[in-house]
Write an enzyme that holds these catalytic residues in place. Structure first.
Site, PDB file in Angstrom:
ATOM      1  N   LYS A   1      -4.799  -5.491   4.377  1.00  0.00           N
ATOM      2  CA  LYS A   1      -4.069  -5.583   3.100  1.00  0.00           C
ATOM      3  C   LYS A   1      -2.560  -5.631   3.364  1.00  0.00           C
ATOM      4  O   LYS A   1      -2.008  -4.719   3.976  1.00  0.00           O
ATOM      5  CB  LYS A   1      -4.419  -4.383   2.212  1.00  0.00           C
ATOM      6  CG  LYS A   1      -3.567  -4.257   0.941  1.00  0.00           C
ATOM      7  CD  LYS A   1      -4.032  -3.092   0.049  1.00  0.00           C
ATOM      8  CE  LYS A   1      -3.060  -2.864  -1.124  1.00  0.00           C
ATOM      9  NZ  LYS A   1      -3.461  -1.729  -1.988  1.00  0.00           N
TER      10      LYS A   1
ATOM     11  N   ASP B   1       4.026  -2.211  -3.820  1.00  0.00           N
ATOM     12  CA  ASP B   1       3.080  -2.105  -4.925  1.00  0.00           C
ATOM     13  C   ASP B   1       3.701  -1.308  -6.078  1.00  0.00           C
ATOM     14  O   ASP B   1       3.696  -0.082  -6.070  1.00  0.00           O
ATOM     15  CB  ASP B   1       1.788  -1.427  -4.436  1.00  0.00           C
ATOM     16  CG  ASP B   1       0.726  -1.354  -5.520  1.00  0.00           C
ATOM     17  OD1 ASP B   1       0.912  -1.972  -6.594  1.00  0.00           O
ATOM     18  OD2 ASP B   1      -0.315  -0.687  -5.285  1.00  0.00           O
TER      19      ASP B   1
ATOM     20  N   LYS C   1       3.341   1.709 -11.996  1.00  0.00           N
ATOM     21  CA  LYS C   1       3.004   3.063 -11.545  1.00  0.00           C
ATOM     22  C   LYS C   1       3.934   4.084 -12.192  1.00  0.00           C
ATOM     23  O   LYS C   1       5.136   3.853 -12.273  1.00  0.00           O
ATOM     24  CB  LYS C   1       3.132   3.155 -10.023  1.00  0.00           C
ATOM     25  CG  LYS C   1       1.982   2.538  -9.264  1.00  0.00           C
ATOM     26  CD  LYS C   1       2.152   2.718  -7.761  1.00  0.00           C
ATOM     27  CE  LYS C   1       1.044   2.028  -6.993  1.00  0.00           C
ATOM     28  NZ  LYS C   1      -0.270   2.666  -7.153  1.00  0.00           N
TER      29      LYS C   1
ATOM     30  N   ASP D   1       2.350  -0.179   1.573  1.00  0.00           N
ATOM     31  CA  ASP D   1       1.063  -0.717   1.126  1.00  0.00           C
ATOM     32  C   ASP D   1       0.641  -1.953   1.929  1.00  0.00           C
ATOM     33  O   ASP D   1      -0.382  -2.555   1.638  1.00  0.00           O
ATOM     34  CB  ASP D   1       1.139  -1.023  -0.377  1.00  0.00           C
ATOM     35  CG  ASP D   1      -0.196  -0.867  -1.088  1.00  0.00           C
ATOM     36  OD1 ASP D   1      -1.092  -0.213  -0.520  1.00  0.00           O
ATOM     37  OD2 ASP D   1      -0.340  -1.399  -2.201  1.00  0.00           O
TER      38      ASP D   1
ATOM     39  N   ASP E   1      -2.991  -2.552 -11.237  1.00  0.00           N
ATOM     40  CA  ASP E   1      -2.661  -1.736 -10.053  1.00  0.00           C
ATOM     41  C   ASP E   1      -3.808  -1.706  -9.035  1.00  0.00           C
ATOM     42  O   ASP E   1      -3.660  -1.153  -7.957  1.00  0.00           O
ATOM     43  CB  ASP E   1      -2.296  -0.309 -10.491  1.00  0.00           C
ATOM     44  CG  ASP E   1      -1.509   0.433  -9.431  1.00  0.00           C
ATOM     45  OD1 ASP E   1      -1.092  -0.206  -8.436  1.00  0.00           O
ATOM     46  OD2 ASP E   1      -1.316   1.655  -9.589  1.00  0.00           O
TER      47      ASP E   1
ATOM     48  N   GLU F   1      -4.784  -4.060  -7.140  1.00  0.00           N
ATOM     49  CA  GLU F   1      -4.474  -5.410  -6.649  1.00  0.00           C
ATOM     50  C   GLU F   1      -5.001  -5.669  -5.239  1.00  0.00           C
ATOM     51  O   GLU F   1      -5.290  -6.811  -4.878  1.00  0.00           O
ATOM     52  CB  GLU F   1      -2.960  -5.633  -6.699  1.00  0.00           C
ATOM     53  CG  GLU F   1      -2.147  -5.073  -5.508  1.00  0.00           C
ATOM     54  CD  GLU F   1      -2.198  -3.554  -5.360  1.00  0.00           C
ATOM     55  OE1 GLU F   1      -2.534  -2.874  -6.347  1.00  0.00           O
ATOM     56  OE2 GLU F   1      -1.920  -3.058  -4.257  1.00  0.00           O
TER      57      GLU F   1
ATOM     58  N   ARG G   1      -7.818  -4.933  -3.562  1.00  0.00           N
ATOM     59  CA  ARG G   1      -9.176  -5.481  -3.442  1.00  0.00           C
ATOM     60  C   ARG G   1      -9.212  -6.949  -3.849  1.00  0.00           C
ATOM     61  O   ARG G   1     -10.000  -7.733  -3.330  1.00  0.00           O
ATOM     62  CB  ARG G   1     -10.149  -4.624  -4.269  1.00  0.00           C
ATOM     63  CG  ARG G   1      -9.905  -4.647  -5.751  1.00  0.00           C
ATOM     64  CD  ARG G   1     -10.573  -3.478  -6.471  1.00  0.00           C
ATOM     65  NE  ARG G   1      -9.876  -2.202  -6.235  1.00  0.00           N
ATOM     66  CZ  ARG G   1     -10.285  -1.029  -6.683  1.00  0.00           C
ATOM     67  NH1 ARG G   1     -11.396  -0.938  -7.398  1.00  0.00           N
ATOM     68  NH2 ARG G   1      -9.609   0.071  -6.428  1.00  0.00           N
TER      69      ARG G   1
END
Ligand code: BES
Ligand code: MN
Ligand code: ZN
Length: 461
Positions: free
Chosen positions: A222, A227, A234, A245, A304, A306, A308
């Site tokens: 990833k 993020d 968030k 991230d 959020d 994102e 996957r």
């Protein structure tokens, strides 16, 4: 840091003592190993790091360690070669600090310059210490990438870092931009990237170290370079730290680089979808439906979740390599941190043997992983309403079983690959914890585990 066979003038002798306390007497560095000898592998890793951490606290630069003391302290289950490797890894990992953005103090940074390890058997020098040192240098490079602030680590910069990491090796690298991804139909990556002015990148690394016909190990990481949560931004403090991230991506980059540098006789492919998850007028909205590379549609129920989504396209892309196995690595859920604390990454797989292998290699490498179920009973989590697959659980409270919901989503896309697949949710191990004698910031997980996996398939070939 450098390893040499014999101490020079001024080197500080290191002595291992009972108890937890450690101190510098002015002549010797006394390091406490606890109240029980010998040390099993897990304890040994921590103790080896403690030596360097204590030396740094005391601003010592050159250490004199006796191999025989190390050997006497370590459990017999740990072979000479393994002990050398663990020591090389631990010393170099414990020496690292993220100082790239700090002014050099007048007295200099407190890095170790030289460690002399007296009486090291000849074969342990190269097969043990040297190998451990190379692994740890790569782990530290991974930590440096993860530690880079979000403003200085965009998808394009991550792609450039991947190129730099394999420079001078046999590994090849190709980077797909928005245009190429549009042509291929990677609607999942493109959809998440829409809110950001940073162009997404799909980084493809290939290292062919074995016969071309040998199926490659495919590693997917990833690469969310920051993020924010997207439109569902968030809250409060939870955005701080989200420059890390892309830690899964960084680990994959450096695991591939390590395999190429050490000329491992295995085929390895690294795939890193890199995006920034940002809110804007163009950002993906809750309720939007993205068409993924697989043809399946993804219902965005939360902007959020994102990670996957971008991994879905990478999993589908991996199919073209006819892989031996596929592992994806991602800082996927805060729920993994809730479940496991900071000691282990979550492990989910569609193949029991592969899961067992990863657990064992995790134990040996020091990148600990712990299994979570992907039972059929959880299938309801990934039943879409208006699209094929929702990106958060649609089975009751979407917070329940958050780690598993992430795994179940990825499993849908992994199914089509037709080989064993595993998912590592490394959110728990994104940053080093207080008790592991590593500097604050990125932990560099699971470079050691991924490398052990690649070596495992090199031996099996
Ligand atoms: N990158 C985060 C997960 C994360 C959180 C990693 C804390 C490391 C530390 C991920 O993209 C995310 O935001 N996940 C959501 C999922 C939820 C919306 C289903 C989460 O964990 O809250
Ligand atoms: Mn997120
Ligand atoms: Zn994320």
């Amino acid at each position: 840091m450098e390893f040499i066979p014999a101490p020079k003038k001024g080197f500080v002798p290191v002595r291992f003592i009972e108890g937890v306390l450690s101190r510098y007497s002015g002549k010797e560095l006394l390091v406490g190993y606890g109240d029980k000898k010998p040390l099993v592998r897990r304890k040994l890793i921590l103790f080896l790091r403690k030596i360097v951490a204590t030396a740094k606290q005391n601003r010592l630069k050159n250490l004199d360690i006796n191999w025989k003391d190390l050997r006497a302290l370590a459990s017999k289950d740990v072979s000479d070669l393994a002990l050398g490797k663990l020591a090389g890894e631990a010393f170099v990992m414990a020496d690292y600090e993220h100082v790239a953005y700090k002014e050099k103090p007048r007295e200099g940074f407190s890095f170790i310059e030289t460690i002399a390890v007296r009486n090291t058997p000849e074969e342990v020098k190269r097969g043990g210490f040297w190998v451990g040192e190379q692994i740890a240098l790569e782990v530290n490079e991974c930590r440096s990438l993860s530690n880079m602030p979000g403003g200085d680590m965009t998808p394009k910069i991550l792609a450039a870092a991947a190129k730099k990491a394999v420079k001078g090796t046999k590994a090849k690298i190709k980077v797909l931009g928005r245009k190429e991804m549009t042509k291929l139909g990677m609607g999942a990556v493109l959809g998440i990237a829409k809110g950001s002015s940073e162009e997404p990148q799909f980084i493809v690394m290939e290292y062919w170290g074995a016969a071309k016909k040998d199926k490659p190990v495919v590693l997917i990481g990833k690469g969310v370079t920051f993020d924010t949560g997207g439109l569902q931004v968030k809250p409060g403090d939870s955005m701080l730290g989200m420059h890390m991230d892309m830690s899964g991506g960084a680990a994959v980059i450096h695991a591939v680089a390590l395999a190429a540098k050490l000329k491992v006789k295995a085929n390895v492919v690294g795939l890193i979808p890199a995006v920034e998850n940002s809110p804007s007028g163009e950002a993906v909205r809750p309720g939007d439906i993205l068409k993924s590379l697989s043809g399946k549609t993804i219902e965005i129920l939360h902007t959020d979740a994102e990670g996957r989504v971008i991994l879905a396209d990478a999993l589908t892309y991996s199919k073209r390599y006819n892989p031996q196995v596929v592992v994806d690595v991602a800082t996927l859920t805060g729920a993994a941190l809730v479940a496991l604390g900071t000691q282990a990454s979550g492990l989910m797989s569609n193949n029991q043997k592969f899961e067992d292998l990863l657990r064992q290699l995790g134990e040996e490498s020091g990148d600990y992983v712990w299994p979570m179920p992907l039972w059929e009973e959880y299938d309801a989590m990934v039943k879409g309403t208006f699209g094929d697959v929702p990106n958060i659980s649609t089975d009751g409270n979407s917070r329940d079983g958050g780690v598993i919901a992430g795994g179940k989503f990825l499993e849908v896309f992994a199914k089509d690959i037709g080989c064993p697949w595993a998912h590592l949710d490394i959110a728990p191990r994104m940053t080093a914890n207080q008790n592991e004698f590593l500097a604050k910031g990125a932990a560099g997980t699971p470079v050691r585990l991924l490398f052990a996996l690649v070596e495992y398939y090199a031996k099996a070939n």
